[in-house]
Design a protein around this motif. Structure first.
Motif, PDB file in Angstrom:
ATOM      1  N   ARG A  73     -31.326 -20.366 -47.880  1.00  0.00           N
ATOM      2  CA  ARG A  73     -31.263 -21.945 -48.024  1.00  0.00           C
ATOM      3  C   ARG A  73     -29.755 -22.010 -48.247  1.00  0.00           C
ATOM      4  O   ARG A  73     -29.204 -21.222 -48.793  1.00  0.00           O
ATOM      5  N   PRO A  74     -29.108 -23.358 -48.217  1.00  0.00           N
ATOM      6  CA  PRO A  74     -27.666 -23.563 -48.559  1.00  0.00           C
ATOM      7  C   PRO A  74     -27.750 -23.312 -49.842  1.00  0.00           C
ATOM      8  O   PRO A  74     -28.442 -23.671 -50.752  1.00  0.00           O
ATOM      9  N   LEU A  75     -26.588 -22.836 -50.348  1.00  0.00           N
ATOM     10  CA  LEU A  75     -26.249 -22.653 -51.752  1.00  0.00           C
ATOM     11  C   LEU A  75     -24.826 -23.265 -52.076  1.00  0.00           C
ATOM     12  O   LEU A  75     -24.124 -23.094 -51.649  1.00  0.00           O
ATOM     13  N   VAL A  76     -24.851 -23.908 -53.299  1.00  0.00           N
ATOM     14  CA  VAL A  76     -23.899 -24.304 -53.744  1.00  0.00           C
ATOM     15  C   VAL A  76     -23.608 -24.169 -55.215  1.00  0.00           C
ATOM     16  O   VAL A  76     -24.395 -23.690 -56.085  1.00  0.00           O
ATOM     17  N   GLU A 120     -25.897 -23.586 -41.700  1.00  0.00           N
ATOM     18  CA  GLU A 120     -26.414 -23.549 -40.414  1.00  0.00           C
ATOM     19  C   GLU A 120     -25.498 -22.798 -39.275  1.00  0.00           C
ATOM     20  O   GLU A 120     -25.961 -22.047 -38.395  1.00  0.00           O
ATOM     21  N   GLU A 121     -24.008 -22.717 -39.503  1.00  0.00           N
ATOM     22  CA  GLU A 121     -23.269 -21.868 -38.827  1.00  0.00           C
ATOM     23  C   GLU A 121     -23.613 -20.355 -39.133  1.00  0.00           C
ATOM     24  O   GLU A 121     -23.577 -19.694 -38.113  1.00  0.00           O
ATOM     25  N   ARG A 122     -23.694 -20.335 -40.131  1.00  0.00           N
ATOM     26  CA  ARG A 122     -23.951 -18.775 -40.626  1.00  0.00           C
ATOM     27  C   ARG A 122     -25.561 -18.372 -39.978  1.00  0.00           C
ATOM     28  O   ARG A 122     -25.361 -17.037 -39.309  1.00  0.00           O
ATOM     29  N   LYS A 123     -26.322 -19.164 -40.144  1.00  0.00           N
ATOM     30  CA  LYS A 123     -27.618 -18.662 -39.397  1.00  0.00           C
ATOM     31  C   LYS A 123     -27.585 -18.504 -38.022  1.00  0.00           C
ATOM     32  O   LYS A 123     -27.960 -17.845 -37.229  1.00  0.00           O
ATOM     33  N   ALA A 124     -26.594 -19.414 -37.042  1.00  0.00           N
ATOM     34  CA  ALA A 124     -26.338 -19.492 -35.657  1.00  0.00           C
ATOM     35  C   ALA A 124     -25.859 -18.005 -35.347  1.00  0.00           C
ATOM     36  O   ALA A 124     -26.044 -17.565 -34.473  1.00  0.00           O
ATOM     37  N   VAL A 125     -24.774 -17.756 -36.211  1.00  0.00           N
ATOM     38  CA  VAL A 125     -23.842 -16.711 -35.968  1.00  0.00           C
ATOM     39  C   VAL A 125     -24.841 -15.566 -36.174  1.00  0.00           C
ATOM     40  O   VAL A 125     -24.881 -14.617 -35.307  1.00  0.00           O
ATOM     41  N   THR A 126     -25.753 -15.338 -37.054  1.00  0.00           N
ATOM     42  CA  THR A 126     -26.572 -14.290 -37.442  1.00  0.00           C
ATOM     43  C   THR A 126     -27.681 -13.983 -36.130  1.00  0.00           C
ATOM     44  O   THR A 126     -27.748 -12.772 -35.730  1.00  0.00           O
ATOM     45  N   GLU A 127     -28.295 -15.141 -35.554  1.00  0.00           N
ATOM     46  CA  GLU A 127     -29.181 -15.055 -34.638  1.00  0.00           C
ATOM     47  C   GLU A 127     -28.414 -14.389 -33.500  1.00  0.00           C
ATOM     48  O   GLU A 127     -28.837 -13.769 -32.635  1.00  0.00           O
TER      49      GLU A 127
END
Length: 193
Positions: A73-76, A120-127
């Motif tokens: 999940r997004p983490l702040v 979301e960018e991290r998820k896309a890069v990982t995929e």
């Protein structure tokens, strides 16, 4: 991310001791339509939270689920210290935005937007990386299929590769998938010939 998210209906988990910062944060999250719960015990699972806000000043390694993996999940990070170790800890946990303490209402929304966007960018890069790694693992199949075509049809490597590529394009499959079909004998590749 090309659009600003609408946080209405989201659930935020705040991992922080109760204090004036958490009160301000909870109030501001409520104005954004986010239901917030606060706890100061390890988060057992990422499920049930749309976004997590964590006290980076006093957080410890087992506070968040996982072992240094990117958060689900997004983490702040909520950070009042300039200590390099605390900043490093927040980064190691996968925080993608910081809300400085004392919490100012004007800092909350931009941090949430940034955290969601970077997540979301991290998820896309990982995929994408997983997809490319799979293609690299399957590349020997393409080489074997090209060699089989060369031997079976008396072709040079370039022509055999072109036939395999054209077949993949016609079938709208990857080269690796077509090579596996051809090598497995599932189909004789009627286009080849």
């Amino acid at each position: 991310m090309s659009r600003t998210p609408n946080f209405t209906g989201w659930h935020a988990v705040i991992l922080h001791r109760e204090d004036a910062n958490t009160e301000r944060l909870t109030r501001q999250l409520g104005l954004l339509g986010i239901r917030a719960t606060r706890q100061w015990e390890p988060l057992a699972t990422w499920d049930g939270a749309d976004i997590v806000l964590v006290d980076a000043d006093q957080g410890w390694d087992d506070l968040l689920p996982g072992e240094g993996d990117a958060p689900y999940r997004p983490l702040v990070a909520l950070l009042g210290s300039e200590a390099p170790g605390r900043i490093a800890w927040a980064m190691k946990q996968g925080a993608s935005a910081i809300i400085p303490k004392p919490v100012a209402a004007s800092a909350v929304y931009p941090a949430l937007v940034m955290a969601v966007s970077i997540h979301e960018e991290r998820k896309a890069v990982t995929e994408r990386l997983q997809y490319l790694e799979e293609r690299v693992r399957m590349r020997p199949l393409v080489h074997a299929a090209v060699e089989k075509l060369m031997v079976a049809r008396g072709l040079n490597e370039e022509h055999a590769y072109a036939i395999l590529r054209d077949c993949a394009m016609q079938r709208r499959l990857s080269m690796e998938q077509v090579a596996a079909i051809f090598l497995g004998g599932a189909e004789p590749l009627p286009e080849v010939g």
